[in-house]
Design an enzyme around this catalytic site. Structure first.
Site, PDB file in Angstrom:
ATOM      1  N   LYS A  55       4.064 -10.423   8.453  1.00  0.00           N
ATOM      2  CA  LYS A  55       5.268 -10.852   7.752  1.00  0.00           C
ATOM      3  C   LYS A  55       4.948 -11.048   6.275  1.00  0.00           C
ATOM      4  O   LYS A  55       4.283 -11.996   5.885  1.00  0.00           O
ATOM      5  CB  LYS A  55       5.827 -12.167   8.313  1.00  0.00           C
ATOM      6  CG  LYS A  55       7.261 -12.382   7.786  1.00  0.00           C
ATOM      7  CD  LYS A  55       7.694 -13.807   7.727  1.00  0.00           C
ATOM      8  CE  LYS A  55       7.349 -14.528   6.462  1.00  0.00           C
ATOM      9  NZ  LYS A  55       7.942 -13.988   5.224  1.00  0.00           N
TER      10      LYS A  55
ATOM     11  N   GLU B 175      -5.840 -19.451   3.859  1.00  0.00           N
ATOM     12  CA  GLU B 175      -6.244 -19.343   2.450  1.00  0.00           C
ATOM     13  C   GLU B 175      -5.119 -19.920   1.620  1.00  0.00           C
ATOM     14  O   GLU B 175      -4.037 -19.322   1.536  1.00  0.00           O
ATOM     15  CB  GLU B 175      -6.540 -17.889   2.099  1.00  0.00           C
ATOM     16  CG  GLU B 175      -7.937 -17.537   2.537  1.00  0.00           C
ATOM     17  CD  GLU B 175      -8.253 -16.078   2.465  1.00  0.00           C
ATOM     18  OE1 GLU B 175      -7.432 -15.316   1.939  1.00  0.00           O
ATOM     19  OE2 GLU B 175      -9.326 -15.707   2.948  1.00  0.00           O
TER      20      GLU B 175
ATOM     21  N   CYS C 187      -4.462 -17.424  -6.802  1.00  0.00           N
ATOM     22  CA  CYS C 187      -5.046 -18.597  -6.133  1.00  0.00           C
ATOM     23  C   CYS C 187      -6.367 -18.997  -6.753  1.00  0.00           C
ATOM     24  O   CYS C 187      -6.714 -20.166  -6.792  1.00  0.00           O
ATOM     25  CB  CYS C 187      -5.221 -18.314  -4.650  1.00  0.00           C
ATOM     26  SG  CYS C 187      -6.248 -16.873  -4.335  1.00  0.00           S
TER      27      CYS C 187
HETATM   28  P1  NAD Z   1       4.252 -19.837   0.650  1.00  0.00           P
HETATM   29  O1  NAD Z   1       3.371 -20.734   1.447  1.00  0.00           O
HETATM   30  O2  NAD Z   1       5.550 -20.369   0.177  1.00  0.00           O
HETATM   31  O3  NAD Z   1       4.605 -18.514   1.463  1.00  0.00           O
HETATM   32  C1  NAD Z   1       3.602 -17.656   1.973  1.00  0.00           C
HETATM   33  C2  NAD Z   1       4.158 -16.927   3.180  1.00  0.00           C
HETATM   34  O4  NAD Z   1       4.417 -17.878   4.206  1.00  0.00           O
HETATM   35  C3  NAD Z   1       5.474 -16.202   2.933  1.00  0.00           C
HETATM   36  O5  NAD Z   1       5.469 -14.994   3.646  1.00  0.00           O
HETATM   37  C4  NAD Z   1       6.498 -17.166   3.504  1.00  0.00           C
HETATM   38  O6  NAD Z   1       7.678 -16.542   3.922  1.00  0.00           O
HETATM   39  C5  NAD Z   1       5.735 -17.720   4.687  1.00  0.00           C
HETATM   40  N1  NAD Z   1       6.196 -19.017   5.178  1.00  0.00           N
HETATM   41  C6  NAD Z   1       6.804 -20.006   4.479  1.00  0.00           C
HETATM   42  N2  NAD Z   1       7.082 -21.055   5.298  1.00  0.00           N
HETATM   43  C7  NAD Z   1       6.647 -20.711   6.541  1.00  0.00           C
HETATM   44  C8  NAD Z   1       6.646 -21.367   7.804  1.00  0.00           C
HETATM   45  N3  NAD Z   1       7.155 -22.579   7.968  1.00  0.00           N
HETATM   46  N4  NAD Z   1       6.103 -20.715   8.860  1.00  0.00           N
HETATM   47  C9  NAD Z   1       5.557 -19.478   8.721  1.00  0.00           C
HETATM   48  N5  NAD Z   1       5.541 -18.806   7.546  1.00  0.00           N
HETATM   49  C10 NAD Z   1       6.075 -19.417   6.457  1.00  0.00           C
HETATM   50  O7  NAD Z   1       3.351 -19.324  -0.562  1.00  0.00           O
HETATM   51  P2  NAD Z   1       3.834 -18.417  -1.775  1.00  0.00           P
HETATM   52  O8  NAD Z   1       4.638 -19.281  -2.679  1.00  0.00           O
HETATM   53  O9  NAD Z   1       4.385 -17.143  -1.245  1.00  0.00           O
HETATM   54  O10 NAD Z   1       2.432 -18.059  -2.459  1.00  0.00           O
HETATM   55  C11 NAD Z   1       1.813 -18.835  -3.417  1.00  0.00           C
HETATM   56  C12 NAD Z   1       0.720 -19.691  -2.794  1.00  0.00           C
HETATM   57  O11 NAD Z   1      -0.233 -18.861  -2.138  1.00  0.00           O
HETATM   58  C13 NAD Z   1      -0.071 -20.476  -3.815  1.00  0.00           C
HETATM   59  O12 NAD Z   1      -0.266 -21.787  -3.345  1.00  0.00           O
HETATM   60  C14 NAD Z   1      -1.396 -19.738  -3.884  1.00  0.00           C
HETATM   61  O13 NAD Z   1      -2.500 -20.503  -4.318  1.00  0.00           O
HETATM   62  C15 NAD Z   1      -1.542 -19.285  -2.485  1.00  0.00           C
HETATM   63  N6  NAD Z   1      -2.499 -18.170  -2.395  1.00  0.00           N
HETATM   64  C16 NAD Z   1      -3.729 -18.423  -1.874  1.00  0.00           C
HETATM   65  C17 NAD Z   1      -4.678 -17.408  -1.810  1.00  0.00           C
HETATM   66  C18 NAD Z   1      -6.065 -17.677  -1.284  1.00  0.00           C
HETATM   67  O14 NAD Z   1      -6.795 -16.724  -1.008  1.00  0.00           O
HETATM   68  N7  NAD Z   1      -6.482 -18.927  -1.133  1.00  0.00           N
HETATM   69  C19 NAD Z   1      -4.350 -16.127  -2.256  1.00  0.00           C
HETATM   70  C20 NAD Z   1      -3.076 -15.917  -2.802  1.00  0.00           C
HETATM   71  C21 NAD Z   1      -2.155 -16.949  -2.853  1.00  0.00           C
END
Ligand code: NAD
Length: 502
Positions: A188, A263, A297
């Site tokens: 997803k 992550e 990130c």
């Molecule tokens: P997010 O957590 O809002 O969303 C990520 C994904 O999770 C999306 O596909 C979203 O639709 C899904 N999602 C949201 N709520 C959910 C739920 N309740 N159940 C299942 N899936 C759900 O994150 P974002 O805003 O898309 O991305 C930014 C974040 O990602 C930042 O915090 C960044 O640091 C992190 N990030 C971390 C890494 C790493 O390797 N540590 C890499 C890239 C981004």
């Protein structure tokens, strides 16, 4: 906003735009019947198309396809899996420009970085393709009485849930090892930048991946994502995103005892000592926060500089920040593009008032960028003279915003670097080897780069501590997550067994 690359990208996603973007299940596109939400172009604010939520039935179909395909894919030889994954990598390379163009369009990422990110996606497939034949290998752990040996087998159908910042590269990072291990996948992607995930699943099928091995469902996190993580036939969830979403997924998956790999967010320090190569340290610090529009990130979002060189270093940094080229992500000269979405833009912009109220000084930026293409542009920003109590020093802003503060000595640097809830990466600049070892050991982070920016080597572990994650990617660490380990103990027949009830 102009240029052939944007036209190309619009043409590429045009194929998905006649209908809201649905799903790809069991080897075929499914238009779907779920609710729709808009996908915006970050650089212009225009609506690019719509994306559908998966209905409960559609989600069950996707998981069902992954479940049906699992036994045959798990039984496929490592050599065969290797060949298919290499073929996927070939096709990604052939279509790297097309993928990069789509990332520029719906994620607003800059061409200069995306052209490389697509190729890195291919590298991820190649690396794990080569590991596929040995993925099931175990260890021999003999005793005098028993030969113990371990084997590994794929855990089952898994969910891969990815964020919007660099959608294609991050997806390949998770999907490639899962497929190499013999798992089937329901992916997803994020609802704000969903288009490159469709390219990936199409490429995978064109490369000969059997039907149902990789499926893609769209929709919001709280609907499609939630249902996927609750589904009893999904055995593990590999998630990249925000820390608080990780907590939600842990709750959602608890009833069905999901294995999780997280992550999550970061608030990573770059610590510069007075003895460092200061020119290189400056280059790295600027690159690691302002590239990828600050939506990274591993960004070095906190700049900690030794007090003796603080003023001079900050003066140079602010000069550089003011000169960053902000604009059209398709222009190869652009260094900083727009933020992904108005909601995220508002979050990033809200820190301007917070920073000043908390007592920081604005050395550069600190406001929206008017007149840059009508999109969600924010000025590259440098807040200085901060301290660790401030929200700009504690919270992940996830934009082109750097928070700088001075430190006195090693102990002060370590205390300030670790004084956050996150622990993803830390960057250290010093030419003193002993100090490099002492400070790296003291950092609370999953990854430390010394005298370097984030340079990834795929066999090394990638992941965070504290609120930045659970588990590691890369090398064999990935297979530990996507596979079950079994120990078999075979007696030599020489040991005596207690005789009860004789
Ligand atoms: P997010 O957590 O809002 O969303 C990520 C994904 O999770 C999306 O596909 C979203 O639709 C899904 N999602 C949201 N709520 C959910 C739920 N309740 N159940 C299942 N899936 C759900 O994150 P974002 O805003 O898309 O991305 C930014 C974040 O990602 C930042 O915090 C960044 O640091 C992190 N990030 C971390 C890494 C790493 O390797 N540590 C890499 C890239 C981004």
């Amino acid at each position: 906003m102009s240029g052939n690359r944007r036209e190309n990208a619009l043409k590429t996603i045009g194929a998905f735009r006649r209908e809201p973007l649905g799903h790809f299940v069991g080897g075929a596109a499914v238009n779907g019947a779920g609710a729709v939400s808009d996908v915006l172009e970050p650089a212009t604010g225009e609506v690019l198309g719509q994306v559908r939520d998966a209905t409960i039935d559609e989600l069950n179909d996707a998981v069902g396809a992954a479940k049906s395909a699992f036994p045959a894919w798990a039984a496929t030889s490592g050599d065969k899996r290797k060949a298919i994954l290499h073929r996927i990598a070939d096709l990604i390379e052939e279509r790297a420009d097309q993928i990069a163009e789509v990332e520029c369009l719906d994620a607003g990422q800059c061409w200069r970085f995306m052209s490389k990110a697509a190729v890195r996606g291919a590298e991820n497939f190649r690396y794990f393709a080569d590991q596929a034949p040995s993925a099931a290998d175990g260890q021999s752990l003999p005793t005098a009485s028993h030969l113990n040996f371990t084997t590994r087998s794929p855990i089952g159908p898994v969910a891969v849930i990815t964020p919007w910042n660099t959608p294609f590269m991050l997806s390949t990072w998770k999907i490639a090892p899962a497929l190499a291990a013999g798992c089937t996948v329901v992916h997803k992607p994020a609802e704000w930048s969903p288009y490159s995930a469709r390219l990936l699943v199409e490429i995978a099928h064109e490369a000969g991946l059997p039907v149902g091995v990789l499926n893609s469902v769209n929709g919001l996190g709280e609907t499609t994502g939630k249902r996927l993580t609750e589904h009893p036939d999904i055995k593990a969830v590999a998630f990249v995103g925000e820390s608080k979403t990780g907590s939600a997924i842990m709750r959602q998956g608890s009833e069905t005892l999901k294995r999780v790999h997280f992550e999550l967010g970061g608030k990573n320090p770059v610590v510069v000592f007075e003895d460092a190569d200061l020119d290189k340290a400056l280059d790295a610090a600027i690159f690691m926060i302002y590239s990828l529009n600050g939506q990274r990130c591993t960004s070095s979002s906190r700049l900690l500089v030794q007090r003796s060189i603080y003023d001079a270093f900050i003066a140079k940094a602010s000069e550089r920040v003011k000169k960053l080229k902000v604009g059209d992500p398709f222009d190869p000269a652009t260094e900083v593009g727009p933020l992904i979405h108005p909601r995220h833009f508002n979050k990033v912009a809200s820190y301007a008032e917070i920073a000043v109220n908390d007592g920081a000084r604005v050395a550069a930026g600190g406001a929206p960028l008017a007149g840059a293409g009508g999109g969600f542009f924010y000025q590259p920003t440098l807040y200085v003279d901060a301290d660790t109590s401030m929200r700009i020093a504690q919270e992940e802003i996830f934009g082109p915003v750097l928070t700088a503060m001075p430190f006195d000595d090693e102990a002060d640097a370590i205390r300030k670097a670790n004084d956050v809830q996150y622990g993803l990466t830390a960057y250290l600049w010093t030419n003193d080897v002993g100090r490099a070892l002492r400070v790296s050991r003291a950092f609370e982070a999953g990854m430390v780069w010394v005298n370097s920016e984030n340079v990834r080597h795929l066999p090394t572990p990638f992941g965070g501590t504290k609120a930045s994650g659970i588990g590691r990617d890369g090398g064999d660490w990935s297979f530990d997550f996507y596979m079950e380990t079994k120990n078999v103990a075979l007696a030599y027949g020489s040991h005596s067994i207690q005789r009860l009830g004789v």
